[in-house]
Write a protein that holds these residues in place. Structure first.
Motif, mmCIF file in Angstrom:
data_model
loop_
_atom_site.group_PDB
_atom_site.id
_atom_site.type_symbol
_atom_site.label_atom_id
_atom_site.label_comp_id
_atom_site.label_asym_id
_atom_site.label_seq_id
_atom_site.Cartn_x
_atom_site.Cartn_y
_atom_site.Cartn_z
ATOM 1 N N ASP A 122 96.608 -20.138 -6.186
ATOM 2 C CA ASP A 122 95.516 -19.801 -7.100
ATOM 3 C C ASP A 122 95.602 -20.623 -8.382
ATOM 4 O OD1 ASP A 122 94.577 -18.030 -5.293
ATOM 5 O OD2 ASP A 122 95.073 -16.213 -6.412
ATOM 6 N N LEU A 123 96.810 -20.847 -8.874
ATOM 7 C CA LEU A 123 96.975 -21.668 -10.074
ATOM 8 C C LEU A 123 96.477 -23.087 -9.831
ATOM 9 C CD1 LEU A 123 100.527 -20.527 -11.265
ATOM 10 C CD2 LEU A 123 98.381 -20.193 -12.507
ATOM 11 N N GLU A 157 99.479 -25.651 -16.309
ATOM 12 C CA GLU A 157 99.766 -24.425 -15.555
ATOM 13 C C GLU A 157 99.739 -23.188 -16.442
ATOM 14 O OE1 GLU A 157 103.564 -22.472 -13.211
ATOM 15 O OE2 GLU A 157 103.106 -24.594 -12.839
ATOM 16 N N GLN A 158 100.293 -23.283 -17.652
ATOM 17 C CA GLN A 158 100.338 -22.101 -18.514
ATOM 18 C C GLN A 158 98.946 -21.609 -18.892
ATOM 19 O OE1 GLN A 158 101.718 -23.973 -22.569
ATOM 20 N NE2 GLN A 158 100.291 -22.285 -22.888
ATOM 21 N N HIS A 159 98.012 -22.549 -19.149
ATOM 22 C CA HIS A 159 96.656 -22.145 -19.507
ATOM 23 C C HIS A 159 95.900 -21.607 -18.290
ATOM 24 C CE1 HIS A 159 97.086 -25.175 -23.031
ATOM 25 N NE2 HIS A 159 97.402 -23.938 -23.433
ATOM 26 N N ALA A 160 96.172 -22.191 -17.125
ATOM 27 C CA ALA A 160 95.558 -21.668 -15.908
ATOM 28 C C ALA A 160 96.038 -20.243 -15.645
ATOM 29 C CB ALA A 160 95.889 -22.562 -14.719
ATOM 30 N N ARG A 161 97.334 -19.986 -15.868
ATOM 31 C CA ARG A 161 97.867 -18.644 -15.669
ATOM 32 C C ARG A 161 97.270 -17.676 -16.688
ATOM 33 N NH1 ARG A 161 102.770 -19.747 -15.516
ATOM 34 N NH2 ARG A 161 103.281 -19.438 -13.331
ATOM 35 N N THR A 162 97.106 -18.105 -17.919
ATOM 36 C CA THR A 162 96.506 -17.247 -18.943
ATOM 37 C C THR A 162 95.089 -16.839 -18.548
ATOM 38 O OG1 THR A 162 97.834 -18.291 -20.693
ATOM 39 C CG2 THR A 162 95.844 -17.103 -21.365
ATOM 40 N N LEU A 163 94.320 -17.799 -18.044
ATOM 41 C CA LEU A 163 92.961 -17.492 -17.597
ATOM 42 C C LEU A 163 92.972 -16.504 -16.426
ATOM 43 C CD1 LEU A 163 91.222 -20.997 -17.691
ATOM 44 C CD2 LEU A 163 90.564 -18.986 -19.022
ATOM 45 N N LEU A 164 93.840 -16.748 -15.458
ATOM 46 C CA LEU A 164 93.866 -15.899 -14.279
ATOM 47 C C LEU A 164 94.353 -14.492 -14.591
ATOM 48 C CD1 LEU A 164 95.155 -18.471 -11.643
ATOM 49 C CD2 LEU A 164 92.973 -17.252 -11.578
ATOM 50 N N ILE A 165 95.313 -14.351 -15.474
ATOM 51 C CA ILE A 165 95.771 -13.014 -15.859
ATOM 52 C C ILE A 165 94.650 -12.253 -16.554
ATOM 53 C CG2 ILE A 165 97.333 -11.755 -17.395
ATOM 54 C CD1 ILE A 165 99.477 -13.822 -16.759
ATOM 55 N N HIS A 166 93.918 -12.945 -17.431
ATOM 56 C CA HIS A 166 92.811 -12.278 -18.135
ATOM 57 C C HIS A 166 91.717 -11.836 -17.169
ATOM 58 C CE1 HIS A 166 90.005 -11.344 -21.388
ATOM 59 N NE2 HIS A 166 89.081 -12.036 -20.728
ATOM 60 N N TYR A 167 91.414 -12.666 -16.186
ATOM 61 C CA TYR A 167 90.360 -12.338 -15.230
ATOM 62 C C TYR A 167 90.927 -11.736 -13.940
ATOM 63 C CZ TYR A 167 87.276 -14.900 -18.335
ATOM 64 O OH TYR A 167 86.549 -15.307 -19.430
ATOM 65 N N ARG A 168 92.148 -11.149 -14.053
ATOM 66 C CA ARG A 168 92.776 -10.380 -12.973
ATOM 67 C C ARG A 168 92.903 -11.191 -11.687
ATOM 68 N NH1 ARG A 168 93.382 -5.163 -14.194
ATOM 69 N NH2 ARG A 168 93.554 -4.585 -11.992
ATOM 70 N N TRP A 169 93.244 -12.449 -11.819
ATOM 71 C CA TRP A 169 93.506 -13.349 -10.704
ATOM 72 C C TRP A 169 92.331 -13.430 -9.737
ATOM 73 C CZ3 TRP A 169 97.770 -16.493 -10.462
ATOM 74 C CH2 TRP A 169 98.767 -16.222 -11.402
ATOM 75 N N ASP A 170 91.146 -13.290 -10.267
ATOM 76 C CA ASP A 170 89.925 -13.379 -9.462
ATOM 77 C C ASP A 170 89.309 -14.756 -9.677
ATOM 78 O OD1 ASP A 170 87.504 -13.121 -8.168
ATOM 79 O OD2 ASP A 170 87.185 -11.054 -8.817
ATOM 80 N N VAL A 171 89.627 -15.701 -8.791
ATOM 81 C CA VAL A 171 89.159 -17.079 -8.942
ATOM 82 C C VAL A 171 87.640 -17.140 -8.836
ATOM 83 C CG1 VAL A 171 89.314 -19.421 -8.029
ATOM 84 C CG2 VAL A 171 91.341 -17.946 -8.019
ATOM 85 N N GLU A 172 87.055 -16.341 -7.963
ATOM 86 C CA GLU A 172 85.601 -16.354 -7.798
ATOM 87 C C GLU A 172 84.902 -15.866 -9.060
ATOM 88 O OE1 GLU A 172 84.495 -14.169 -4.369
ATOM 89 O OE2 GLU A 172 85.482 -15.526 -2.944
ATOM 90 N N LYS A 173 85.428 -14.816 -9.682
ATOM 91 C CA LYS A 173 84.831 -14.310 -10.923
ATOM 92 C C LYS A 173 84.952 -15.347 -12.032
ATOM 93 C CE LYS A 173 85.166 -10.556 -14.292
ATOM 94 N NZ LYS A 173 85.884 -9.312 -14.667
ATOM 95 N N LEU A 174 86.116 -15.972 -12.123
ATOM 96 C CA LEU A 174 86.339 -17.008 -13.135
ATOM 97 C C LEU A 174 85.342 -18.155 -12.957
ATOM 98 C CD1 LEU A 174 89.815 -18.246 -14.261
ATOM 99 C CD2 LEU A 174 88.059 -19.914 -13.715
#
Length: 552
Positions: A59-60, A71-88
């Motif tokens: 997912d990252l 990677e750190q910014h990608a993880r920050t985004l995914l944590i905020h959007y609950r690891w929902d790549v489609e929603k992001l």
């Protein structure tokens, strides 16, 4: 209602005498029907401890390539959007990159001099107001810089409080998330244990913050997690063998909704022992309706309210109750119950006991039938050694699997009915006449399923490994036949619940796990092949009555 039940039975159930008379067109129609009723099973994946890091990195990688991020910014985004790549991705398309980043705390422009400020000059930290060398000051992506001791203390406090997945900058009103590499570097210098804890939190956030991934609730914990790709309202099975509801993590309880099952579990835990004792040891007084316990051998019982009644039937009597004379009462005559409705508390208790007894009965049957796994394997081995021309015994395993699934659906249909047709949960949702009509429809389907499940259980439990070959083939036909029947009935009951009952609610939403008929495709295939083979074999019987040709 009885006529509808009979016609349905005639449509799907074939008796022993009718099996040989079914033609090939009937098999074609049955094959088409069985293919139509097979829904798509939920797509799930078991994530082990070893594959957790790889699943997170996948997912990252998608987000890093999509937005050209570290990677750190990608993880920050995914944590905020609950690891929902489609929603992001959807937010990125609907809004813009700046909105996406600002909501998650990712700086829009990353400062160039991130890390320690290599300088011989002295810098005053605006947190502790100490003058420190520039090499002991760290600057974050957002541009704010503080001394390493203050940063380290801030990071340690956040990690101990469980906030390590999103540690914000210390600057006032700065929403930026701190660089995880810097956190790791500063904390590991003095607290290696906390650094490991921080790493573990980052790794486990893939499960803790992801609504489509959850830990398996097995006890003791197997260490696995389950990811579903379709819907969070489904029932899944872990590789450790545990089946559970993905939504509430309790035991698989479909067709009960999660709310219904939670209420039922609490009610049973709170009242089951009391209800069982009351049912076994007391009778209701016909005058005051209070439970009365008999403390002597005589069946003439007197309540504290002064009313005498018969312990055998619960009817009111006079003072005389002997074998020769019973004043105003007769125990030996059967009479229809024309008494008035008891008070509400008594009626509710009896109603609960009705559904509880049937839930327990089917649950006990499910537990006993679960013990058949080893017995079935022994029967298969016996048949393999006894009949060399019988090579395929999937019909036995599929029959047992279908019995488990149907029995479980039947078990949890009673708690569902208790709340669906009661007064506590959906009061005012439907008119009384409409609710009664739908209750009769549901109970008719429930009764049909119950009858066929008992038939299937009877054939599975039979010692068919001791039967002659012709009788084994007949049992095989019956089991495959009933597999298709119970699957149809289960699907019809689920459709009734989903569309006619829960779908008609106006003020609330109750979701249930979709019907899952895994294994019925193979059962239908075996059933059709078995019947076609029997039809062909019936046309090639020799004079002595034996079927010519090989049985597969």
């Amino acid at each position: 209602m009885g006529e509808e039940c009979t016609s349905f039975e005639e449509e799907y159930y074939y008796s022993d005498d009718e099996q040989d008379s079914i033609n090939d067109d009937d098999f074609d129609n049955l094959e088409a029907d069985s293919q139509m009723i097979v829904p798509k099973a939920p797509s799930t994946k078991v994530i082990t401890k070893e594959s957790l890091l790889a699943a997170q990195r996948e997912d990252l990688r998608q987000v890093m390539e999509l937005l050209s991020l570290r990677e750190q910014h990608a993880r920050t985004l995914l944590i905020h959007y609950r690891w929902d790549v489609e929603k992001l991705t959807a937010i990125l398309v609907d809004r813009d990159r700046d909105y996406l980043f600002s909501q998650a705390g990712v700086p829009l422009e990353v400062s160039q001099d991130v890390g320690s400020l290599v300088s011989s000059s002295i810098v005053t930290c605006t947190v502790c107001f100490e003058d420190v060398p520039g090499r002991e000051v760290t600057k974050m992506d957002c541009g704010h810089s503080f001394c390493n001791d203050c940063w380290t203390g801030h990071f340690i406090a956040q990690i101990n409080e469980g906030q390590s997945k999103r540690i914000r900058c210390m600057a006032v009103r700065c929403p930026a998330i701190c660089d995880e590499a810097v956190i790791r570097q500063l904390v590991s210098k003095s607290h290696s244990g906390l650094a490991e804890k921080f790493e573990r939190y980052l790794l486990e956030s893939y499960i803790e913050d992801n609504k489509m991934v959850k830990w398996c609730p097995s006890v003791p914990h197997c260490g696995n997690a389950i990811r579903t790709e379709d819907d969070e309202f489904c029932e899944v099975e872990c590789s450790c063998g545990l089946q559970f509801c993905f939504s509430c993590l309790s035991e698989a309880h479909s067709p009960c909704s999660c709310l219904m099952w939670e209420l039922w579990s609490k009610k049973c835990q709170k009242e089951s022992e009391t209800v069982t004792w009351i049912s076994d040891n007391t009778k209701a007084c016909p005058r005051c309706h209070k439970p009365v316990e008999k403390n002597g051998g005589c069946n003439l019982v007197r309540c504290i309210c002064g009313q005498y009644f018969c312990w055998l039937c619960g009817g009111a009597t006079g003072r005389d109750h002997t074998w020769t004379t019973i004043s105003g009462h007769s125990c030996g005559c059967y009479k229809e119950d024309i008494s008035k409705n008891p008070e509400r508390a008594k009626r509710d208790l009896y109603r609960y006991m009705h559904y509880l007894n049937r839930y327990k009965a089917h649950n006990d049957s499910f537990k006993l039938e679960s013990e058949l796994r080893e017995t079935i394997q022994e029967k298969i081995e016996t048949l393999e050694n006894k009949y060399s021309n019988l090579r395929n015994f999937d019909w036995v395993k599929n029959g047992l699997s279908r019995l488990f699934r149907s029995r479980r659906a039947l078990t949890y249909s009673y708690p569902f009915a208790f709340y669906m047709f009661g007064d506590c949960l959906f009061k005012g949702e439907m008119k009384r006449e409409e609710l009664k009509r739908k209750q009769l429809l549901f109970e008719d389907q429930q009764q049909q399923l119950e009858g066929n499940v008992e038939r299937l259980s009877k054939f599975i439990e039979e010692p068919f490994d001791e039967f002659p070959e012709e009788q084994v083939m007949e049992t095989r036909m019956q089991i495959l036949n009933l597999c298709v029947i119970t699957d149809n009935l289960c699907k019809k009951m689920y459709e009734c619940i989903e569309y006619d009952l829960l779908g008609s609610l106006k003020y609330g939403t109750q979701c249930i796990a979709p019907y899952n008929s895994n294994g019925i495709e193979k059962a239908a295939e075996l059933f059709i092949g078995c019947n076609a083979e029997a039809s062909t074999g019936a046309r090639h019987k020799s004079d002595n009555g034996q079927i010519d040709g090989e049985v597969v």
